[in-house]
Structures are given as C-alpha cells and as structure tokens.
Design a protein around this motif. Sequence first.
Motif, PDB file in Angstrom:
ATOM      1  N   GLU A 143      -0.802  -7.271 -15.965  1.00  0.00           N
ATOM      2  CA  GLU A 143      -1.187  -8.668 -15.734  1.00  0.00           C
ATOM      3  C   GLU A 143      -0.052  -9.502 -15.134  1.00  0.00           C
ATOM      4  OE1 GLU A 143       0.924  -8.738 -19.668  1.00  0.00           O
ATOM      5  OE2 GLU A 143      -0.307  -7.340 -18.524  1.00  0.00           O
ATOM      6  N   ILE A 174       4.364 -12.213  -4.936  1.00  0.00           N
ATOM      7  CA  ILE A 174       4.168 -13.372  -4.059  1.00  0.00           C
ATOM      8  C   ILE A 174       5.484 -13.700  -3.362  1.00  0.00           C
ATOM      9  CG2 ILE A 174       3.544 -15.820  -3.954  1.00  0.00           C
ATOM     10  CD1 ILE A 174       1.948 -15.314  -6.590  1.00  0.00           C
ATOM     11  N   GLU A 181       8.447  -6.713   1.927  1.00  0.00           N
ATOM     12  CA  GLU A 181       6.978  -6.729   1.959  1.00  0.00           C
ATOM     13  C   GLU A 181       6.440  -5.313   2.159  1.00  0.00           C
ATOM     14  OE1 GLU A 181       6.132 -11.234   3.669  1.00  0.00           O
ATOM     15  OE2 GLU A 181       6.414  -9.588   5.082  1.00  0.00           O
ATOM     16  N   ARG A 218       3.049 -11.146 -12.853  1.00  0.00           N
ATOM     17  CA  ARG A 218       3.244 -11.505 -11.459  1.00  0.00           C
ATOM     18  C   ARG A 218       4.747 -11.608 -11.184  1.00  0.00           C
ATOM     19  NH1 ARG A 218      -1.543 -11.020 -12.174  1.00  0.00           N
ATOM     20  NH2 ARG A 218      -3.246 -12.154 -11.141  1.00  0.00           N
ATOM     21  N   ASN A 227       4.211  -2.926  -0.468  1.00  0.00           N
ATOM     22  CA  ASN A 227       2.994  -2.239  -0.020  1.00  0.00           C
ATOM     23  C   ASN A 227       3.054  -0.755  -0.368  1.00  0.00           C
ATOM     24  OD1 ASN A 227       0.442  -2.133   1.391  1.00  0.00           O
ATOM     25  ND2 ASN A 227       1.531  -1.134   3.074  1.00  0.00           N
ATOM     26  N   LYS A 255       2.421  -0.205  -3.868  1.00  0.00           N
ATOM     27  CA  LYS A 255       1.057  -0.627  -4.218  1.00  0.00           C
ATOM     28  C   LYS A 255       1.052  -1.742  -5.264  1.00  0.00           C
ATOM     29  CE  LYS A 255      -0.845   3.902  -3.048  1.00  0.00           C
ATOM     30  NZ  LYS A 255      -1.633   5.084  -3.494  1.00  0.00           N
ATOM     31  N   ILE A 256       1.937  -2.723  -5.032  1.00  0.00           N
ATOM     32  CA  ILE A 256       2.021  -3.849  -5.960  1.00  0.00           C
ATOM     33  C   ILE A 256       1.858  -5.182  -5.231  1.00  0.00           C
ATOM     34  CG2 ILE A 256       3.472  -2.590  -7.603  1.00  0.00           C
ATOM     35  CD1 ILE A 256       5.907  -4.056  -6.460  1.00  0.00           C
ATOM     36  N   THR A 257       1.359  -5.134  -3.988  1.00  0.00           N
ATOM     37  CA  THR A 257       1.267  -6.368  -3.193  1.00  0.00           C
ATOM     38  C   THR A 257       0.364  -7.413  -3.833  1.00  0.00           C
ATOM     39  OG1 THR A 257      -0.476  -5.317  -1.868  1.00  0.00           O
ATOM     40  CG2 THR A 257       1.771  -5.269  -0.989  1.00  0.00           C
ATOM     41  N   ASN A 258      -0.619  -6.990  -4.619  1.00  0.00           N
ATOM     42  CA  ASN A 258      -1.507  -7.965  -5.262  1.00  0.00           C
ATOM     43  C   ASN A 258      -0.876  -8.630  -6.474  1.00  0.00           C
ATOM     44  OD1 ASN A 258      -1.545  -5.605  -6.794  1.00  0.00           O
ATOM     45  ND2 ASN A 258      -3.642  -5.932  -7.499  1.00  0.00           N
ATOM     46  N   ARG A 259       0.335  -8.213  -6.795  1.00  0.00           N
ATOM     47  CA  ARG A 259       1.041  -8.812  -7.943  1.00  0.00           C
ATOM     48  C   ARG A 259       2.364  -9.471  -7.534  1.00  0.00           C
ATOM     49  NH1 ARG A 259      -3.205  -8.553  -9.772  1.00  0.00           N
ATOM     50  NH2 ARG A 259      -3.923  -7.660 -11.751  1.00  0.00           N
TER      51      ARG A 259
END
Length: 375
Positions: free
Chosen positions: A228, A257, A244, A230, A248, A251-255
């Motif tokens: 959960e 910013i 960046e 960030r 990718n 595989k943590i780009t969705n967490r």
Amino acid sequence: MTPKSKSLRVLHITFNMGIGGTEQVIRQLVDSLPDSMFTNIIVCIDGEVGELGKQLEQLGTEIIAFKRNPGLDFSLVKKIRHLIDTGSIDIVHCHQYTPWVYGTLAAVGKGKTVVFTEHGRFHPDRYRYKALLANRLLAMVTDSIVAISEATRSALARYEFIPKRRIEVIYNGIKPLKVTREDSERTKVSLGVPLGVPVLGTVARLDPVKNQGMMLDAFARVLERHPECRMVLVGDGPDRKMLEDRANILKITNRVIFTGFKTEPGLYLSIFDIFILSSHTEGTSMTLLEAMSLGIPCVVTDVGGNPEIVENEKSGILVPSRSDEQLAGALCRLIEDRSLRSYLGDAGLRRFEEGFSAAAMTDKYQSLYLQLLER
C-alpha cells in the motif's frame, strides 16, 4: 552602490542563487543577520541570479551577476575588485572553492576580511596535487576557512592540502518549516495519494551522487511487505529518466511519484511519514534539516556529515550507502512500528532545535565576522 552608514557590508560571492544547499545558507544569513549591523550584497559569478536570488531581490537584497569566462578570468577579478572599492565592502565571504579563488584574488591588498566556506565535496573525492601550492597561498591570505561538517573539514585538509588547524566547523542551519495539516492533506490529494497510506520520500536533485537508484531498489523490497506504500521523489536532474526507467523495470511505477522541480518543496516534504536520504556523500543536507524540523523520522546513509546530524537509533537511522537490503529493512521497521516513528521524529526535532537552526548558524557567523574585524 550606495553604502549605508553604521553597518558592516558583507559581499557574498557564489556561483548563482538557484535552489541548493549553498544558496539556502546564503539566504538564511541574509534573512537572519541583523539589519542594524549588516548589509549583504551577493555576487553570482556564473551570470545567473537564480530562483532564490530573485526572491531576495524582491525583498531588497542587492544581487549582481557577472558572467565568468573560461579559464582563470582576470576580467572577473577586476570587476569584483572594483565592486569591493565602490561598495565599501568590509567582509568578502566566498562560498565554494571557485568563488574563493576569485574573491581572494580580488581582495588581495585591499585590507578586507576574507572568509571562505566549503559547502561540500564531489563524489568520489580526489587529491588535487596541482592546487597544492595555490591552496596554501590562498589559505595564507584568507582570514577564516569554514567547513560545514567535520567530514568536509577532513576532506579539505586531505584533498586540498589546507592545514586542518586553520579550518573551523560551522554547521548549516535553517528556519524550521511550518506547514498546516490542511495544506499537507491538499498536497497529498493533489498527488493522488490516498489519506492514511504510508508515504516515503526525498527532496533532492536527481543526480548520481544522491544515489536514488538504491532508494528505488529498497522501495521495491518494501512493497513486498507493504504494497500500500507510496514513494515521492521531489526534484529534477540528469538522473530522472534513468530513475523512471528503473522504476518501470522494478514494476513499481504505480507506487512511485516523480513531482519534478517544485519551488515550495516543504509542502511535499510535509506529507512524508519517513524521509530518506540515500546519498553517496553529503556535507550538511538542508532537506534533512527541513525534515527534522517537521518532526519526520529520517533514514539516511552513513556518509559525510550525515552521522554528525543523525545519531543512529537516537534521532534517526543510519544505513550503508550501498545496501538496498539494509535500507529496506530500516524502512520496514519504521512502517511497522508507529511508536518508533514517533520517538525518532520527536528526537530528530529536538536535535535540530539544539544545533541546526538558522539562529544557531547565524550567531556563529556573526561572532566570526566581528572577531575577525576586531583583529
């Protein structure tokens, strides 16, 4: 330039007044030295005033930008020398090595007090044998040499051949950040971070020396136990695309910013539950001090001036600069132990207030200026 009467005139010489630790120190001195005693003028030798400089100009500080030519630019020496005369300068305060060279050459024979502050070192550091004689001569005509940490002092003596006895330490200091809960929550919402989710992050230039790649590797390990969470990286720089791409690959780009450069990074710093500094080297990190001033628990690498600021397991956690596994372990400890986060955050705030406030730093520089002038 029209000199004020009854005030000591300090000429700060630096590269520029952009966003960075050196620039923040100069700003704190300009803001905090009493107006009744000091008038501050800033010279930027790289031809740019910079963002912090523009802010200071709006508040009435005189800033002059000279464009430095390649090589040893004697025309720049002449310009600064003329400024010392026409501005009735009392103290020439040089920030970083190259400004020290130009400021000292410009002040030779003028009977002015010269101060040199070294704000940090490159990584990896290296011996500069070609500068041995020049540095010894510069040190002889410099009234005071200051380092921002004991680690920086040792590096100056070792790699620049400046007598260690001539170097004193004055730690950087800042005014504590003040951010309301409402502003912090709005910032979190603007980034799309759900309220109540642990946020880990840093505020720094995205640069190889800051070692943020290890931070991402550690965060990937953290997500295995705490999916959960960030991570927020505030800043920009040459490593952004690489970081960046690394996020990718992991595989943590969705967490993760990437906010880019922000003029008010304190708003973003305030949303962190844990502040991370993964650098290969540091002098006195201003963003570390800012995090401590907000009571945020800090995990930092055991390099440079960091262990002089953070007492391991007392006011933060120190980890090696090349172990994402140990960094991940420290982060998981803090995520899982709310009482430890609270304890280290409170202890870090006390540590900041005792030794790293703007008032403490300014008092030391003010005393130094006055002592030198009395001689």
